[in-house]
Design a protein around this motif. Structure first.
Motif, PDB file in Angstrom:
ATOM      1  N   ASN A 170       0.842  -1.190   0.000  1.00  0.00           N
ATOM      2  CA  ASN A 170       0.000   0.000   0.000  1.00  0.00           C
ATOM      3  C   ASN A 170       0.885   1.250   0.000  1.00  0.00           C
ATOM      4  O   ASN A 170       1.524   1.552   1.007  1.00  0.00           O
ATOM      5  CB  ASN A 170      -0.907  -0.016   1.235  1.00  0.00           C
ATOM      6  N   ASP A 173       0.710   3.826   2.987  1.00  0.00           N
ATOM      7  CA  ASP A 173       1.069   3.482   4.365  1.00  0.00           C
ATOM      8  C   ASP A 173       1.956   4.548   5.011  1.00  0.00           C
ATOM      9  O   ASP A 173       1.906   4.760   6.228  1.00  0.00           O
ATOM     10  CB  ASP A 173       1.801   2.126   4.406  1.00  0.00           C
ATOM     11  N   ASP A 197      -3.650  -3.152   5.362  1.00  0.00           N
ATOM     12  CA  ASP A 197      -3.216  -3.988   4.245  1.00  0.00           C
ATOM     13  C   ASP A 197      -4.110  -5.205   4.082  1.00  0.00           C
ATOM     14  O   ASP A 197      -4.386  -5.645   2.959  1.00  0.00           O
ATOM     15  CB  ASP A 197      -1.763  -4.428   4.440  1.00  0.00           C
ATOM     16  N   LEU A 200      -7.295  -4.125   2.346  1.00  0.00           N
ATOM     17  CA  LEU A 200      -7.041  -3.930   0.925  1.00  0.00           C
ATOM     18  C   LEU A 200      -6.901  -5.267   0.216  1.00  0.00           C
ATOM     19  O   LEU A 200      -7.421  -5.463  -0.894  1.00  0.00           O
ATOM     20  CB  LEU A 200      -5.771  -3.094   0.738  1.00  0.00           C
TER      21      LEU A 200
END
Length: 216
Positions: A170, A173, A197, A200
């Motif tokens: 990601n 982040d 994460d 996602l």
């Protein structure tokens, strides 16, 4: 970790969530000694969902569970007798990764576990009481389509069975930050990163599943 007063439905909620998971991937724990925990097969708990109905009943295994969460593996050296009665030293190994879900009324008692978990607090508002009791009345009166509920549960289970692991990075982040008052920020930041994460990753997997189903 699901927290709330007695009678709020913590265990019921956990059971309903577990019904959405493939049964072959679930292990329910009521009581378990620390030594027994190490005698699982080396990969017997790998990628499993461990359900602890009441954290008080599994207090003896909380330490190895924490280690399994942090290190993704634990080991213990013991002395056993072979077939001839001779003593020998054996190292027992247990590998993760595992997902652990538990219920308790005492958050402070499990502080070391709590800061490794996502904490879910039960909604004890009067509005939630009304919603729950309304559902209970409809269920008793036969106004809830339980067949449709079971059908949806089975569909979600089958989705879990065909999902494959994917790697996620990601790029956003680096923008995540925590308030200064957060307890144990180093561990909390890692937990937040893993949580975002994972969300996602789940979204990408479900999107891929829908795309495949639409094609067929």
């Amino acid at each position: 970790m699901c927290l709330g007063a007695s009678g709020m439905g913590k265990t019921w909620l956990q059971e309903r969530v577990s019904e959405l998971m493939p049964q072959e991937d679930i292990l329910e724990i009521t009581t378990l000694s620390m030594n027994a925990f190490y005698y699982f097969g080396k990969e017997e708990l790998k990628h499993k969902l461990l359900l602890i109905e009441d954290m008080d009943g599994a207090e003896a295994v909380l330490y190895p569970l924490r280690e399994l969460q942090s290190k993704r593996k634990i080991s213990k050296t013991v002395t056993l007798k072979d077939s001839k009665g001779n003593l020998k030293t054996v190292t027992l190994n247990l590998e993760g990764t595992v997902c652990i879900s538990g219920c308790t009324t005492r958050e402070q008692l499990y502080e070391d576990n709590a800061n490794r978990c996502i904490l879910l607090y039960m909604d004890n508002s009067p509005e939630q009481d009304k919603k729950i009791m309304d559902y209970q009345r409809k269920l008793s009166a036969g106004l809830i389509d339980q067949y449709e509920e079971r059908k949806v549960r089975e569909q979600i289970k089958n989705v879990h069975r065909i999902l494959k692991p994917i790697s996620v990075r990601n790029p956003y982040d680096t923008y995540l930050s925590l308030p200064e008052a957060v307890f144990k920020p180093r561990r909390t930041m890692l937990l937040l990163l893993m949580f975002t994460d994972s969300r996602l990753r789940a979204l990408l997997m479900v999107t891929e599943f829908i795309r495949k189903v639409t094609r067929t």
